[in-house]
Design a protein around this motif. Structure first.
Motif, PDB file in Angstrom:
ATOM      1  N   SER A 361       0.945   2.450   3.666  1.00  0.00           N
ATOM      2  CA  SER A 361       1.264   3.005   4.981  1.00  0.00           C
ATOM      3  C   SER A 361       2.318   4.105   4.871  1.00  0.00           C
ATOM      4  CB  SER A 361       1.764   1.889   5.905  1.00  0.00           C
ATOM      5  OG  SER A 361       2.004   2.375   7.192  1.00  0.00           O
ATOM      6  N   ILE A 362       3.318   3.904   4.016  1.00  0.00           N
ATOM      7  CA  ILE A 362       4.342   4.935   3.807  1.00  0.00           C
ATOM      8  C   ILE A 362       3.714   6.181   3.205  1.00  0.00           C
ATOM      9  CG2 ILE A 362       6.434   5.510   2.497  1.00  0.00           C
ATOM     10  CD1 ILE A 362       7.210   2.524   2.683  1.00  0.00           C
ATOM     11  N   ALA A 363       2.785   5.986   2.240  1.00  0.00           N
ATOM     12  CA  ALA A 363       2.183   7.118   1.528  1.00  0.00           C
ATOM     13  C   ALA A 363       1.269   7.958   2.423  1.00  0.00           C
ATOM     14  CB  ALA A 363       1.400   6.604   0.321  1.00  0.00           C
ATOM     15  N   LYS A 364       0.856   7.440   3.579  1.00  0.00           N
ATOM     16  CA  LYS A 364       0.006   8.213   4.490  1.00  0.00           C
ATOM     17  C   LYS A 364       0.749   9.385   5.113  1.00  0.00           C
ATOM     18  CE  LYS A 364      -3.137   4.446   5.774  1.00  0.00           C
ATOM     19  NZ  LYS A 364      -3.575   3.538   6.868  1.00  0.00           N
ATOM     20  N   THR A 365       2.045   9.213   5.361  1.00  0.00           N
ATOM     21  CA  THR A 365       2.818  10.264   6.038  1.00  0.00           C
ATOM     22  C   THR A 365       3.830  10.952   5.131  1.00  0.00           C
ATOM     23  OG1 THR A 365       4.309   8.515   6.820  1.00  0.00           O
ATOM     24  CG2 THR A 365       2.590   9.259   8.333  1.00  0.00           C
ATOM     25  N   HIS A 366       4.101  10.387   3.964  1.00  0.00           N
ATOM     26  CA  HIS A 366       5.073  10.975   3.035  1.00  0.00           C
ATOM     27  C   HIS A 366       4.492  10.980   1.626  1.00  0.00           C
ATOM     28  CE1 HIS A 366       8.242  10.842   6.100  1.00  0.00           C
ATOM     29  NE2 HIS A 366       7.813   9.614   6.387  1.00  0.00           N
ATOM     30  N   LEU A 367       5.079  11.798   0.771  1.00  0.00           N
ATOM     31  CA  LEU A 367       4.697  11.775  -0.643  1.00  0.00           C
ATOM     32  C   LEU A 367       5.574  10.730  -1.333  1.00  0.00           C
ATOM     33  CD1 LEU A 367       3.112  12.799  -3.015  1.00  0.00           C
ATOM     34  CD2 LEU A 367       4.756  14.660  -3.286  1.00  0.00           C
ATOM     35  N   LEU A 368       4.980   9.592  -1.634  1.00  0.00           N
ATOM     36  CA  LEU A 368       5.711   8.458  -2.189  1.00  0.00           C
ATOM     37  C   LEU A 368       5.530   8.406  -3.703  1.00  0.00           C
ATOM     38  CD1 LEU A 368       7.307   5.780  -1.839  1.00  0.00           C
ATOM     39  CD2 LEU A 368       5.092   4.642  -1.495  1.00  0.00           C
ATOM     40  N   HIS A 415      -4.752   3.857  -5.152  1.00  0.00           N
ATOM     41  CA  HIS A 415      -4.502   4.015  -3.719  1.00  0.00           C
ATOM     42  C   HIS A 415      -3.757   5.313  -3.404  1.00  0.00           C
ATOM     43  CE1 HIS A 415      -5.300  -0.342  -3.970  1.00  0.00           C
ATOM     44  NE2 HIS A 415      -5.770  -0.195  -2.735  1.00  0.00           N
ATOM     45  N   GLY A 416      -3.760   6.247  -4.367  1.00  0.00           N
ATOM     46  CA  GLY A 416      -3.185   7.568  -4.128  1.00  0.00           C
ATOM     47  C   GLY A 416      -1.675   7.613  -4.116  1.00  0.00           C
ATOM     48  N   ILE A 417      -1.022   6.665  -4.764  1.00  0.00           N
ATOM     49  CA  ILE A 417       0.444   6.629  -4.794  1.00  0.00           C
ATOM     50  C   ILE A 417       0.928   7.100  -6.167  1.00  0.00           C
ATOM     51  CG2 ILE A 417       2.485   5.152  -4.627  1.00  0.00           C
ATOM     52  CD1 ILE A 417       0.832   3.290  -2.818  1.00  0.00           C
ATOM     53  N   GLN A 418       1.785   8.126  -6.172  1.00  0.00           N
ATOM     54  CA  GLN A 418       2.360   8.626  -7.424  1.00  0.00           C
ATOM     55  C   GLN A 418       3.220   7.532  -8.067  1.00  0.00           C
ATOM     56  OE1 GLN A 418       2.190  11.847  -8.791  1.00  0.00           O
ATOM     57  NE2 GLN A 418       0.778  12.608  -7.235  1.00  0.00           N
TER      58      GLN A 418
END
Length: 444
Positions: A361-368, A415-418
């Motif tokens: 959910s955090i990664a949807k609006t920010h680059l995490l 899930h697209g999280i760095q």
């Protein structure tokens, strides 16, 4: 006179000679001819002993010593402590220095031995590596000097007690600032990445060279110059970058005498400085059960001082961190798309899966970017050959945990999280690397 006696210390040489004289008196019990010799030797020894005392205490000044402490210590680094000693005697001295070190070091046999030439000054340096943030209390500097006879030592005390705060590693801050902006990145394992994209900030019009994006050709400038000209863009500046530090119990694990929390704190200080030098806005906060130590992302001169003072006071909470609260707070308080560097630790896939919905959910609006740690002790155990059944079992378990760390990386990336999986000692380098890569690729 009473004060003088308190400053007299008998040396090992004194007791050796005294023991030999006593032995001679014992032997003279059987050989009476030796009794006179023993008395003469004892009288001479007593005379030399008294003469040695006069030599040391005849000079009121004795020696002078000064200890120079830094204004603050750098956590996890070798800090230099300088001592200057001056000999006021007209003969060389044997010197022992014992500094009353802070209790955090638990050093009970600290001693510096050296020779002081007559009427000369000498500079000495020793190093301390603190591993806990907080106040360090230094006591007196004790000196013990002896003449060339070395039967007696004179004790003198110098320097008042002093308290020195131990801050996050500002020495690393200076080191990485130097290498990041002096084209020495490759020497330290840092990648220099060519900027192939562009953002919204126009920089200049330049002559076209092979490799430039043809979509940026400026046709009006091309017509005027009669050869191809392109618009060049630079990275968008003043982008917010937040360092988020997990202060839960998972960050209490120690590596190289520093906890994971302290490694994260040192890396946060360095990356915050690099971010400011790159003209972005930097901020930070910590979380466990609640959100604490918030410093809003800004680009001002006093920002590094504010971050340093905030990092100095951070402590580990012995509770499991609440990622749902982190998610809610980020949603409410950080409205602009930002780069979030999350320093935490996951040991198992189950631990990740409990928190993964909040990270997504955090990664949807920010680059995490989730940054967690390799267990270097497990890695070291894998390199040792197994010699019995017990060691085979232990090595198998270690391989399972190492493999699970890699699975955690794959799960986050799926899930697209760095992600950064790093050994604690390489945390700062890898974090800078990731930030420079994100800037170069224009991901933010």
């Amino acid at each position: 006179m009473r004060m003088i006696f308190k400053k007299i210390y008998l040396t090992q040489r004194f007791f050796i000679v005294f023991f030999l004289i006593v032995t001679l008196f014992m032997v003279s019990y059987f050989f009476e001819d030796l009794l006179g010799v023993a008395k003469i030797i004892f009288s001479l020894y007593l005379t030399v002993f008294l003469f040695d005392i006069v030599l040391l205490f005849g000079n009121k000044k004795g020696i002078d010593a000064t200890r120079i402490l830094p204004k603050k210590l750098s956590n996890g680094d070798q800090n230099s402590i300088d001592i200057t000693v001056r000999n006021h005697y007209q003969f060389p001295l044997q010197l022992r220095l014992i500094d009353e070190l802070p209790i955090q070091f638990q050093i009970r046999d600290f001693e510096i031995k050296t020779v002081l030439h007559k009427a000369k000054e000498k500079s000495l340096t020793y190093h301390l590596r603190p591993t806990e943030r907080g106040e360090y209390h230094f006591g007196k500097l004790n000196s013990y000097v002896s003449s060339p006879l070395r039967l007696v030592e004179r004790k003198q005390q110098f320097c008042d007690t002093a308290t020195v705060p131990n801050y996050p590693s500002f020495l690393q801050l200076k080191k990485f600032e130097f290498i990041a902006f002096n084209n020495k990145l490759k020497n330290y394992g840092l990648k220099k990445i060519r900027r192939i994209g562009h953002t919204l900030e126009f920089e200049q019009v330049k002559e076209y060279v092979s490799g430039d994006d043809i979509r940026n050709i400026n046709w009006k400038a091309t017509a005027k110059q009669n050869h191809l000209m392109v618009n060049q863009y630079q990275d968008e500046k003043s982008q917010p970058v937040y360092s988020i530090i997990d202060t839960g119990r998972v960050m209490k694990m120690p590596f190289e005498q520093l906890s994971l929390l302290d490694h994260a704190i040192n890396a946060t200080l360095v990356i915050s400085n690099i971010v400011l030098k790159k003209h972005d806005k930097t901020g930070m906060f910590t979380f466990s059960k609640t959100i604490e130590n918030r410093v809003r992302a800004q680009k001002r001169k006093s920002q590094m001082h504010l971050i340093l003072e905030t990092l100095y006071t951070i402590k580990t909470n012995f509770v499991e961190s609440d990622f749902s609260r982190l998610h809610i707070d980020i949603k409410r308080s950080i409205t602009q798309r930002s780069l979030l560097l999350l320093f935490t630790n996951f040991e198992t896939l189950d631990a990740l899966h409990r928190q993964l919905p909040y990270l997504q959910s955090i990664a949807k609006t920010h680059l995490l970017v989730v940054i967690f740690f390799e267990n270097t002790e497990l890695q070291a155990s894998l390199l040792k050959p197994a010699k019995n059944t017990q060691q085979i079992f232990e090595k198998t378990i270690a391989e399972k945990f190492v493999y699970e760390k890699k699975m955690i990386v794959n799960e986050l990336q799926k899930h697209g999280i760095q992600t950064i999986l790093t050994a604690p000692e390489n945390l700062t380098i890898n974090t800078i690397n990731k930030y420079l890569e994100i800037k170069a690729r224009g991901l933010l």
